[in-house]
Design a protein around this motif. Structure first.
Motif, short mmCIF file in Angstrom:
data_model
loop_
_atom_site.label_atom_id
_atom_site.label_comp_id
_atom_site.label_asym_id
_atom_site.label_seq_id
_atom_site.Cartn_x
_atom_site.Cartn_y
_atom_site.Cartn_z
N GLY A 127 39.62 68.17 -5.01
CA GLY A 127 38.85 68.31 -3.78
C GLY A 127 38.82 69.83 -3.58
O GLY A 127 37.78 70.16 -2.99
N ILE A 128 39.84 70.37 -3.48
CA ILE A 128 39.79 71.60 -2.99
C ILE A 128 38.92 72.62 -3.83
O ILE A 128 38.16 73.44 -3.35
CB ILE A 128 41.23 72.28 -2.84
N PHE A 129 39.01 72.63 -5.15
CA PHE A 129 38.22 73.12 -6.04
C PHE A 129 36.80 73.10 -5.83
O PHE A 129 36.17 73.79 -5.94
CB PHE A 129 38.57 73.17 -7.51
N ALA A 130 36.43 71.68 -5.83
CA ALA A 130 35.15 71.43 -5.99
C ALA A 130 34.42 71.79 -4.41
O ALA A 130 33.28 72.24 -4.61
CB ALA A 130 34.94 69.80 -6.28
N GLY A 131 35.07 71.67 -3.52
CA GLY A 131 34.65 72.06 -2.22
C GLY A 131 34.23 73.59 -2.26
O GLY A 131 33.34 74.21 -1.77
N THR A 132 35.30 74.48 -2.71
CA THR A 132 35.06 75.72 -2.68
C THR A 132 34.09 76.29 -3.54
O THR A 132 33.38 77.07 -3.37
CB THR A 132 36.51 76.43 -3.13
N THR A 133 34.02 75.83 -4.75
CA THR A 133 33.08 76.32 -5.62
C THR A 133 31.68 75.78 -5.34
O THR A 133 30.85 76.70 -5.60
CB THR A 133 33.35 75.46 -7.31
N PHE A 134 31.50 74.67 -4.91
CA PHE A 134 29.98 74.23 -4.54
C PHE A 134 29.64 75.30 -3.30
O PHE A 134 28.68 75.90 -3.26
CB PHE A 134 30.16 72.83 -3.92
N THR A 135 30.63 75.70 -2.35
CA THR A 135 30.18 76.51 -1.25
C THR A 135 29.91 77.78 -1.82
O THR A 135 28.79 78.57 -1.26
CB THR A 135 31.30 76.54 -0.11
N VAL A 136 30.46 78.34 -2.50
CA VAL A 136 30.43 79.84 -3.19
C VAL A 136 29.24 79.81 -4.19
O VAL A 136 28.43 80.89 -4.06
CB VAL A 136 31.92 80.26 -3.83
N LYS A 137 28.94 78.92 -4.94
CA LYS A 137 27.78 78.91 -5.69
C LYS A 137 26.69 78.90 -4.80
O LYS A 137 25.46 79.67 -5.34
CB LYS A 137 27.85 77.69 -6.46
N ASN A 138 26.56 78.25 -3.66
CA ASN A 138 25.49 78.16 -2.78
C ASN A 138 24.98 79.47 -1.99
O ASN A 138 23.98 79.93 -1.74
CB ASN A 138 25.25 77.09 -2.02
N LEU A 139 26.08 80.22 -1.77
CA LEU A 139 26.17 81.39 -1.06
C LEU A 139 26.13 82.59 -1.80
O LEU A 139 25.29 83.39 -1.58
CB LEU A 139 27.58 81.77 -0.30
N SER A 140 26.66 82.54 -3.17
CA SER A 140 26.26 83.74 -4.34
C SER A 140 25.10 83.83 -4.71
O SER A 140 24.41 84.83 -4.90
CB SER A 140 27.54 83.73 -5.07
N SER A 152 25.55 80.52 -11.13
CA SER A 152 26.37 80.83 -12.08
C SER A 152 27.83 81.18 -11.49
O SER A 152 28.81 80.93 -12.18
CB SER A 152 25.89 82.23 -12.68
N PHE A 153 27.75 81.56 -10.22
CA PHE A 153 29.23 82.24 -9.90
C PHE A 153 29.93 81.20 -8.82
O PHE A 153 29.27 80.92 -7.71
CB PHE A 153 29.06 83.64 -9.22
N PRO A 154 31.11 80.99 -9.12
CA PRO A 154 31.98 81.11 -10.33
C PRO A 154 31.68 79.99 -11.24
O PRO A 154 31.06 78.87 -10.66
CB PRO A 154 33.46 80.94 -9.77
#
Length: 260
Positions: A127-140, A152-154
């Motif tokens: 849950g922590i990983f997916a939430g973080t990754t989803f947020t960063v992907k959409n921001l980056s 693509s990132f991360p």
């Protein structure tokens, strides 16, 4: 040449330094601070340095030309040596370390936690990983090497694999560091295949590895407090209900785990 050098880093160096350093710290604390527990050793600030460095490398790839150039060099070497390479093995390898945890338990090799707590920890980590990754992907909004999209990132596959590898390391690393090394080697292979499949840049998979490891380490750090809150302050007993956040199919939610 560039490609082979950095693949060596992912496949050999990264699993060893990430897993072995935790074992080393645990042994050191056992010798020099006998009042310290293995759990405290696992949460030593030093064990957070490698994954934090991986995430930092990924972030710097957006701002430092030399690091970004490594991405291009790896990509060019891969295209030259293995044009048109394609496999779906990475879709399955990312879950292999977690499967090993449950397989070992079924074989009678008991880890650190019982089934309910272990599952709650893994779900919390994901849950922590997916939430973080989803947020960063959409921001980056980094474009993939294949130009398929701007997520693509991360690397999600790589991060998921390393979250599972750290899960294996946490549950069985105290028995033998080779469990952690095996898990991280599988995770590193997942990252390599993501590059081979033209789905991610090198810095994407390095950052994904860091996010995955940190997600599981944070889960193990906060879980005792969450469990205590939802078990009426009886966190040391084997009974209680635990609620953990989850993320699946682009939706956040909660999972309930009942310890019997």
């Amino acid at each position: 040449m560039f490609f082979k050098k950095y693949i060596f880093f992912l496949l050999i160096i990264l699993p060893v330094i990430t897993s072995a350093q935790q074992s080393e710290i645990t042994d050191s604390l056992k010798i020099t601070h006998k009042d310290k527990t293995v759990e405290e050793a696992n949460h030593s600030i030093v064990t957070y340095i490698p994954p934090a460095a991986f995430v930092t490398w990924g972030i710097l790839s957006f701002h430092v030309k030399g690091i970004r150039q490594i991405d291009y060099n790896v990509y060019n070497d891969m295209q030259k040596d293995h044009p048109g390479f394609k496999t779906h093995a990475d879709n399955y390898l990312q879950y292999a370390p977690a499967a090993i945890v449950y397989g070992l338990n079924l074989a009678g090799v008991h880890g650190k936690h019982n089934f309910a707590d272990r599952t709650a920890l893994y779900v919390l980590s994901e849950g922590i990983f997916a939430g973080t990754t989803f947020t960063v992907k959409n921001l980056s909004k980094r474009t993939r090497p294949s130009d398929a999209d701007k997520y693509s990132f991360p690397s999600g596959h790589t991060g998921n694999a390393f979250a599972a590898a750290e899960f294996l390391n946490q549950e069985y690393g105290d028995i033998s560091p080779w469990y952690g090394i095996a898990g991280y080697s599988i995770a590193a292979s997942t990252g390599i295949l993501r590059v081979y499949n033209n789905a991610h840049w090198f810095s994407d998979v390095v950052a994904g590895a860091g996010v995955g490891i940190l997600s599981t380490k944070i889960a193990y750090l906060v879980y005792p407090y969450i469990k205590k809150q939802f078990s009426g302050g009886k966190g040391d007993k084997n009974t209680g209900t635990v609620i953990v956040p989850t993320y699946q199919n682009q939706m956040f939610g909660f999972s309930f785990v009942k310890t019997l």
